[in-house]
Motif scaffolding. Structure first.
Motif, PDB file in Angstrom:
ATOM      1  N   LEU A 207       0.989  -1.358  -0.037  1.00 20.90           N
ATOM      2  CA  LEU A 207      -0.100   0.032   0.100  1.00 20.90           C
ATOM      3  C   LEU A 207       0.917   1.413  -0.035  1.00 20.90           C
ATOM      4  CD1 LEU A 207      -2.628  -1.021   2.729  1.00 20.90           C
ATOM      5  CD2 LEU A 207      -2.835  -1.079   0.143  1.00 20.90           C
ATOM      6  N   TRP A 210       0.702   7.192   2.150  1.00 19.23           N
ATOM      7  CA  TRP A 210      -0.228   7.941   2.440  1.00 19.23           C
ATOM      8  C   TRP A 210      -1.927   6.885   2.514  1.00 19.23           C
ATOM      9  CZ3 TRP A 210      -5.009   7.747  -0.410  1.00 19.23           C
ATOM     10  CH2 TRP A 210      -4.640   7.214  -1.813  1.00 19.23           C
ATOM     11  N   ARG A 211      -1.874   5.975   1.894  1.00 22.90           N
ATOM     12  CA  ARG A 211      -2.884   5.072   2.358  1.00 22.90           C
ATOM     13  C   ARG A 211      -2.720   4.317   3.646  1.00 22.90           C
ATOM     14  NH1 ARG A 211      -5.975   1.025  -2.317  1.00 22.90           N
ATOM     15  NH2 ARG A 211      -7.731   0.701  -1.302  1.00 22.90           N
ATOM     16  N   GLN A 212      -1.602   4.014   3.840  1.00 26.69           N
ATOM     17  CA  GLN A 212      -1.433   3.382   5.076  1.00 26.69           C
ATOM     18  C   GLN A 212      -1.787   4.260   6.303  1.00 26.69           C
ATOM     19  OE1 GLN A 212       2.662   2.058   5.430  1.00 26.69           O
ATOM     20  NE2 GLN A 212       2.915   1.196   3.180  1.00 26.69           N
ATOM     21  N   ARG A 214      -4.050   6.507   6.122  1.00 26.90           N
ATOM     22  CA  ARG A 214      -5.332   6.985   5.653  1.00 26.90           C
ATOM     23  C   ARG A 214      -6.308   5.698   6.290  1.00 26.90           C
ATOM     24  NH1 ARG A 214      -9.303   7.063   1.931  1.00 26.90           N
ATOM     25  NH2 ARG A 214      -8.073   6.246   0.544  1.00 26.90           N
ATOM     26  N   ARG A 215      -5.898   4.515   6.119  1.00 26.80           N
ATOM     27  CA  ARG A 215      -6.798   3.322   6.041  1.00 26.80           C
ATOM     28  C   ARG A 215      -6.467   2.495   7.314  1.00 26.80           C
ATOM     29  NH1 ARG A 215      -9.908   2.287   1.703  1.00 26.80           N
ATOM     30  NH2 ARG A 215     -11.022   1.017   3.270  1.00 26.80           N
TER      31      ARG A 215
END
Length: 322
Positions: A207, A210-212, A214-215
């Motif tokens: 991932l 930034w997605r790590q 955010r999610r």
């Protein structure tokens, strides 16, 4: 005449026999709770002190409760209250956004971003809020005009610093800059509280970073961030009382002004401000409780009941309600 035989139970091959009648006798005995006289004595002392406090508040004529009732809902007080809420809301939003950015910079692998974030937190946590507000209120002495344009090149737009930096803008700016420094450390501590295995698993899935955040990271870190930042938010609400030095009349500024113009009414006016601050912090505490309860759903097997649910359960146990 011989006595009736006694029934005996063998507990083990090596242990002594147990008398069944004695077991029934012990089972029929009433279990009494352990008496704790110290608790009742402490409760009596606390009740006496509370009664004395209430008696002093009611009977002391200096409090002037009729004057308190007159000022409590006056429009000038309510205007200051609204301004306090506006300052708190704007500074909380800007401070939290700035704190998240600073925390991510501090956790970045870029040494320049780390150094800038650390220096910001160090400086603004070192400067007292009242000093920061006074400095921003007099920044027009340093820069009479502000401009937008190419760095180290020509400017396209120019603004008068006096018109741009009003008392309200100075208060919001000062509170936000101060709040961001503390919010950055709260967010950073929340991110660091996430288990390292979660970060490794997110990286193993490929991932983007930034997605790590955010999610995976931020949803788990929120459980640690919410209690600390809610406490910081309550401090921010009370910290707005220092903006009166910039001639901005929020709740405390209005109380201070009215107390200086109405001699002999200082105590009831201070009580007005105190009670309003208690009400506002109580509302924030209730909101904090329900937000924490919402985010604890993934960490606890069973979400604890709310005070209303506990009260209803107590009424049902007493047979008052269904």
């Amino acid at each position: 005449m011989s006595s009736p035989p006694v029934t005996r139970l063998e507990t083990s091959s090596s242990g002594p026999p147990v008398d069944e009648a004695r077991l029934r006798e012990f089972a029929a005995r009433r279990v009494l709770p352990l008496r704790r006289p110290g608790r009742w004595i402490a409760a009596a002392v606390v009740l006496v002190l509370l009664a004395q406090l209430v008696h002093a508040l009611v009977t002391n004529p200096v409090f002037q409760w009729n004057v308190f009732g007159y000022w409590f809902f006056r429009p000038v007080i309510l205007d200051g209250l609204v301004l306090t809420l506006e300052l708190t809301g704007l500074a909380a939003v800007f401070g939290l956004v700035g704190g998240i950015v600073l925390a991510l910079m501090r956790l970045s692998r870029n040494p320049l971003l780390q150094a800038v974030s650390w220096a910001y937190v160090w400086i603004f946590r070192s400067i007292p809020l009242i000093v920061l507000l006074l400095f921003l209120a007099n920044v027009t002495a340093l820069y009479s005009t502000l401009s937008l344009g190419i760095p180290f090149g020509p400017s396209f737009l120019q603004f008068s610093a006096t018109d741009l930096l009003s008392f309200f803008v100075v208060a919001v700016l000062g509170l936000s800059l101060n709040e961001a420094a503390y919010a950055a450390e709260i967010v950073r501590s929340g991110v660091l509280s996430v288990d390292q295995g979660q970060l490794e698993a997110a990286a193993a899935l490929g991932l983007p970073r930034w997605r790590q955040y955010r999610r995976i990271i931020l949803p788990q870190a929120t459980r640690a961030i919410v209690p600390a930042y809610a406490n910081q938010l309550i401090g921010l609400l009370k910290g707005t009382s220092v903006v009166y030095i910039t001639s901005l009349l929020e709740l405390f500024g209005v109380v201070e002004t009215q107390a200086s113009t109405n001699s002999g009414q200082i105590i009831p006016l201070l009580l007005v401000g105190t009670v309003w601050y208690v009400i506002l912090t109580s509302v924030l505490s209730v909101v904090q409780y329900y937000v924490e309860r919402y985010f604890s759903r993934g960490a606890l097997r069973t979400v604890p009941p709310t005070p209303v649910q506990r009260f209803r359960r107590r009424l049902r146990s007493l047979g008052v309600a269904r």
